[in-house]
Design a protein around this motif. Structure first.
Motif, PDB file in Angstrom:
ATOM      1  N   GLY A  63       2.237   2.337  -3.356  1.00  0.00           N
ATOM      2  CA  GLY A  63       1.217   3.032  -4.152  1.00  0.00           C
ATOM      3  C   GLY A  63       1.467   2.894  -5.641  1.00  0.00           C
ATOM      4  O   GLY A  63       1.833   1.827  -6.130  1.00  0.00           O
ATOM      5  N   ASP A  69       0.829  -1.206   0.000  1.00  0.00           N
ATOM      6  CA  ASP A  69       0.000   0.000   0.000  1.00  0.00           C
ATOM      7  C   ASP A  69       0.865   1.257   0.000  1.00  0.00           C
ATOM      8  O   ASP A  69       0.571   2.227  -0.702  1.00  0.00           O
ATOM      9  CB  ASP A  69      -0.920  -0.011   1.220  1.00  0.00           C
ATOM     10  CG  ASP A  69      -1.886  -1.190   1.185  1.00  0.00           C
ATOM     11  OD1 ASP A  69      -2.062  -1.784   0.093  1.00  0.00           O
ATOM     12  OD2 ASP A  69      -2.443  -1.535   2.238  1.00  0.00           O
ATOM     13  N   LEU A  74      -3.395  -1.418  -7.236  1.00  0.00           N
ATOM     14  CA  LEU A  74      -2.555  -0.227  -7.438  1.00  0.00           C
ATOM     15  C   LEU A  74      -2.044  -0.126  -8.874  1.00  0.00           C
ATOM     16  O   LEU A  74      -1.261   0.765  -9.205  1.00  0.00           O
ATOM     17  CB  LEU A  74      -1.362  -0.276  -6.481  1.00  0.00           C
ATOM     18  CG  LEU A  74      -1.710  -0.266  -4.984  1.00  0.00           C
ATOM     19  CD1 LEU A  74      -0.494  -0.640  -4.149  1.00  0.00           C
ATOM     20  CD2 LEU A  74      -2.245   1.109  -4.590  1.00  0.00           C
TER      21      LEU A  74
END
Lengths: 413, 413
Positions: B162, B159, B193
């Motif tokens: 990104g 995460d 993503l």
């Protein structure tokens, strides 16, 4: 069993090639003129495969890496090949395929010549060499150019590339015509401009004396399954000149090229010497066959091989030209200007080659119209050359190639 | 020879694993808990090697490419492996090494995500994976970063990367701890993503149900010599998701990946489908052994293998923890969270493993202090797990590892 003591004539002394011939299995009724494509099976290779499977893998299991010294096998095979190609022991890595090894040395060579743009090669080079260069150039995205010219134009093209020349990438012996580059002079010409050389020895290693060190070559690659008789798809090899070994940065940096593979470190540190060009786990079964096959070279002089190869090729050319006027020689007539193969052009070459193979004379065909014959003194004699030409002449005289069965293309030609 | 008809109890029905056990050669007196490093020899593999050498190479010579369909061998083996890893037939290429195949898919993945900078991986990943990424990054010179974090930190790291995340490169089962990543959720997280995934199946193919297609994986690679029992240094494999096959541009573009290898064209044109990921001439002898080894999977459900593997690992953990308190479990206790191996930490783990091997129980050691044991239901039974623990407990109880002979490091550990 008993020798005939009453025989009045002294028996002919056995030649080195009478001895080496017995080291190979050649099927009855076959005249094998395709050892330049796939060498025949050395009897020792079958034994080695069985030993590697039944005595090593099956009984030692994982312990074979130490107990059978599998981990040292690539280096042992490399030393044998080095001796055949005029390379210092320890400068040859064995493993992977010819194409993958070309990628390794070509990427290393380009990295060592930043700012230079041109890879120069022969437009008749074996396609995989050109394809590998094309793929590398596209991957790098740095504006390199693969420039190809004919053999006849090569010297001028080297000079014309000038200081833009990064790498001269040549196959020493042309896979179709058999034409031989002068490694020493071409290397010097490229190096005079500051370029590096990559030599593909697919059709020269084991076929003729190769002198990598003496020619000051930078990089070389070659094939294990042609004149080295390692079996179908045998591991290939690569050479890095001793002077380049400490600076080469492998694009394919795998654990077997690490300075300490079993320390399981987080970051790559290249091994000393050519060992850094290893990548993954070595193919033990295939290497065992190749190692055994290479034993056929024990006690054999590559200069003797070369002399007999030239004589066999000369004889073949003479006989075919006398008896098969339809066939057009495309191989250099002068022995010193060619490798160990002879090629003829014939419009119905594919069908004619199938007719030959059907009669036990095995050569091969290269698109669009080339009949190719390899001469390998370790197991091919003058008698077989003469018998092969007899069969070829019979096919040509009687147009036996003119048969649709022989025109059907197989998957592999 | 005669069965005891007077025996009062009905014979137990033979299980599928009683049958598969007979397909392998395990030396007398050996309990082999290292099939996760090198699978034992399937009897059919030795036969296949002999056939490939003595019936094919030696008799057919170059004709073997057509007559024994050597040219189709990589595809046949690929279809067998595809069935074991939840992949559509025709999406698996076989050949080269795991490391070389990783280079191929990782370079393809980076090329498909231009402008993205980060390759994210596990800091405990098998070193060659990290080394290959490092070498590729240096070769490209485009400012990519290899970022590594622990298994526990991985979700957050995905995460955090990104839209800078180009590729999530994970080995499904950790080679040291045996910890298993959830392929489906990690793939979805990376793809959310816009990144691509590269899965290394070295310790999962043949060990547990892998569902590449169902998990929507992009690329995968894996090893032929561990759970697939292909022999030391067996050819490896790679997977490209069907949706990516038409757009993949191979960095290693060799003649066997060309659309028409035997047309000998000057320029590379990629073959349809995953075949474009082939490079050089396929290793026929090694592929023959691998193909034969894979026959052991005929009629075997990978789900049954998984169930028994979990049971064997559970039993091993329970018995070792009860009897060898010096050993610290580093493998997830929950079956669903691990692969098919169990590892314990012990300061003198190297010597203890040597003591075990000297007594016929073969596991392996991973630096700095990990004793690793693999459980392979095709040929390992509960009885052997119990017997192995008896021997291990005897070594620990009597400090038999405390012997300088066992501390001597071999070349390969």
């Amino acid at each position: 069993m008993a020798s005939d003591l009453s025989h009045s004539q002294a028996p002919q002394a056995e030649t080195v090639f009478d001895r080496t011939r017995r080291l190979f299995h050649i099927p009855d009724g076959v005249i094998y003129l395709d050892g330049n494509s796939l060498g025949p099976m050395p009897l020792a290779a079958a034994d080695a495969l069985q030993r590697a499977a039944k005595a090593e893998w099956s009984e030692m299991l994982i312990r074979g890496w130490n107990d059978a010294d599998w981990i040292g096998l690539p280096e042992r095979v490399g030393a044998r090949i080095a001796a055949l190609i005029g390379a210092e022991a320890g400068s040859v890595m064995v493993g992977d395929t010819t194409s993958v090894n070309l990628f390794k040395v070509l990427s290393a060579a380009l990295a060592a010549r930043p700012g230079r743009r041109v890879i120069l090669s022969d437009s008749g080079n074996f396609p995989t060499d050109l394809y590998v260069a094309q793929g590398l150039i596209a991957t790098l995205g740095q504006g390199h150019e693969l420039r190809t010219v004919s053999h006849a134009e090569m010297e001028a093209a080297v000079d014309a590339a000038g200081e833009d020349l990064a790498v001269l990438m040549l196959t020493q012996v042309d896979y179709r015509t058999g034409a031989l580059y002068d490694m020493k002079s071409m290397t010097a010409r490229a190096q005079a401009l500051g370029a590096l050389t990559v030599w593909d020895l697919a059709h020269s290693a084991g076929a003729l004396p190769v002198e990598l060190d003496a020619c000051n070559a930078d990089f070389a690659i070659g094939c294990g399954y042609k004149y080295l008789n390692g079996g179908p798809g045998a591991p290939a090899f690569l050479y890095v000149a001793p002077r380049n070994q400490a600076s080469v940065a492998p694009a394919l940096s795998g654990w077997m090229g690490h300075a300490a593979p079993f320390a399981f470190e987080h970051d790559y540190r290249p091994a000393e010497g050519v060992g850094r060009m290893r990548v993954g786990t070595p193919p033990i079964l295939a290497l065992s066959a190749l190692e055994a096959g290479l034993q056929a070279w024990d006690g054999v002089s590559i200069h003797e091989v070369r002399a007999k190869s030239i004589a066999l090729c000369d004889l073949f050319i003479e006989l075919v030209e006398a008896r098969c006027p339809e066939l057009e020689l495309i191989t250099p007539r002068e022995g010193a200007a060619r490798g160990s193969q002879v090629s003829f052009r014939f419009e119905e070459g594919y069908a004619a080659m199938q007719a030959l193979i059907a009669r036990g004379v095995i050569g091969d065909f290269r698109a669009p119209d080339v009949m190719r014959f390899g001469f390998t003194p370790l197991y091919i004699s003058e008698r077989e050359v003469r018998a092969g030409v007899d069969i070829l002449a019979g096919i040509m005289d009687n147009r036996l190639w003119d048969n649709d069965d022989y025109r059907k293309k197989a998957k592999v030609t």
